[in-house]
Enzyme design. Structure first.
Site, PDB file in Angstrom:
ATOM      1  N   GLU A   1      -0.472 -10.411  -0.936  1.00  0.00           N
ATOM      2  CA  GLU A   1      -1.904 -10.497  -0.974  1.00  0.00           C
ATOM      3  C   GLU A   1      -2.435 -10.780  -2.426  1.00  0.00           C
ATOM      4  OE1 GLU A   1      -4.209  -8.454   2.496  1.00  0.00           O
ATOM      5  OE2 GLU A   1      -2.436  -7.307   1.689  1.00  0.00           O
TER       6      GLU A   1
ATOM      7  N   ALA B   1       0.821  -1.359   0.014  1.00  0.00           N
ATOM      8  CA  ALA B   1       0.046  -0.003  -0.040  1.00  0.00           C
ATOM      9  C   ALA B   1       0.862   1.125  -0.078  1.00  0.00           C
ATOM     10  CB  ALA B   1      -0.947  -0.003   1.115  1.00  0.00           C
TER      11      ALA B   1
ATOM     12  N   GLU C   1       2.554  -5.807   7.788  1.00  0.00           N
ATOM     13  CA  GLU C   1       1.594  -4.791   8.255  1.00  0.00           C
ATOM     14  C   GLU C   1       1.514  -4.804   9.611  1.00  0.00           C
ATOM     15  OE1 GLU C   1      -0.200  -6.164   4.181  1.00  0.00           O
ATOM     16  OE2 GLU C   1       0.981  -6.875   5.702  1.00  0.00           O
TER      17      GLU C   1
ATOM     18  N   GLY D   1       0.331  -5.743   0.371  1.00  0.00           N
ATOM     19  CA  GLY D   1      -0.641  -5.828  -0.668  1.00  0.00           C
ATOM     20  C   GLY D   1      -0.182  -6.954  -1.889  1.00  0.00           C
TER      21      GLY D   1
END
Length: 238
Positions: free
Chosen positions: A92, A42, A112, A89
Site C-alpha cells: 500500500e 502491519a 490481509e 501495508g
C-alpha cells in the site's frame, strides 16, 4: 522486518512534513532498511490488543491513510525503491508513491484476507486506480504473493532491475527528474494526480491552467532562453 507500527507511520508522516518545507529537495527515494523487506506490513502481534475496539481500528486505519495520502500528494516526486518483501501495508505504501522500481527478487502482495481483513491503508482504492478493478480484486481477494516480474506485467511496477542495481537505478531516475524545472515537475504531478479524478474536459481545463501559470514564472524564461542559446538551464524554482 520493517513493520508498519504506529510510531513508524507517525515518524514517516513527520519526515514528509519536514521535506515539504525544504524546497531545495525535489525527489525522495523510499527503500527498506536491512535488505530483507521494503515494508513487511502491519505489526500483527499487536492485533490482539485492538480486536473488538472498532473506534481504535478505524482511527488507526485513517492515520495510515492520511500518512500515505501525504506522500501521494506531496510536492516531491516520491520513488519507491522496493528492495525486499512488500506485503500488506508495504504494498500500500508503494502504491502511494509516484514511481515504483523493484529488485528482481521482490515479493509483493496484500495478504490481509488470509487473516480475516482487507487492506486498510488505501490499498483497495489505489490498487483499483492503478491496475483496474479486475486485477485489484485478484490481489485483494486472493491474498496471493506476486513476483516482481508478475507485478510489473500487471502494471504495479514501472521497472524491475537486478537487486544490486536498485538504488543506482532509483538515483539515476531522480537525477533525470531533478535536472528539470522544479515548478514544472510539481505541476506535472498535480496535473496527473488531480486530473485523473476529474472528467476529461475538466482535466483539460485544469491542465491548461497549470500551463498558463508556468508561463508566469522566471523558470520558463530561463528554460526557453537556455534552449535558444544552446546551454544548460539554471532553474531557481520561481
Amino acid at each position: 522486518m520493517n513493520a508498519l507500527s504506529r510510531p513508524v507511520v507517525e515518524e514517516l508522516g513527520a519526515v514528509f512534513d519536514e521535506l515539504e518545507l525544504r524546497t531545495e529537495i525535489g525527489v525522495a527515494i523510499l527503500t527498506g532498511g536491512g535488505g530483507k523487506a521494503f515494508v513487511a506490513g502491519a505489526d500483527i502481534k499487536g492485533f490482539k490488543d485492538i480486536i473488538g475496539h472498532r473506534g481504535v481500528v478505524f482511527e488507526g486505519a485513517r492515520g495510515m491513510q492520511d500518512c500515505f495520502s501525504k506522500i501521494e500528494n506531496s510536492r516531491l516526486v516520491v520513488i519507491a525503491a522496493i528492495n525486499g518483501l512488500a506485503l500488506g501495508g508495504g504494498c500500500e505504501l508503494a502504491a502511494a508513491c509516484d514511481i515504483r522500481i523493484a529488485a528482481d527478487n521482490v515479493i509483493i502482495g496484500v495478504p490481509e484476507v488470509k487473516l480475516g481483513l482487507i487492506p486498510g491503508a488505501g490499498g483497495t482504492q489505489r490498487l483499483a486506480r492503478l491496475l483496474g478493478k479486475g486485477r485489484a480484486k485478484w490481489m485483494v481477494l486472493s491474498g496471493d504473493f506476486f513476483s516482481a516480474r508478475d507485478a510489473f506485467q500487471m502494471g504495479l511496477l514501472e521497472k524491475v532491475v537486478p537487486a544490486a542495481d536498485l538504488l543506482a537505478e532509483a538515483k539515476k531516475l531522480a537525477g533525470s527528474i531533478l535536472a528539470n524545472a522544479p515548478l514544472a515537475v510539481e505541476a506535472g504531478k498535480r496535473a496527473i494526480n488531480e486530473g485523473v479524478e476529474m472528467s476529461l474536459e475538466d482535466g483539460l481545463v485544469f491542465e491548461a491552467g497549470l500551463v498558463a501559470d508556468l508561463f508566469m514564472t522566471e523558470d520558463i524564461k530561463e528554460g526557453a532562453g537556455a534552449f535558444v542559446e544552446k546551454r544548460f538551464p539554471v532553474f531557481r524554482r520561481r
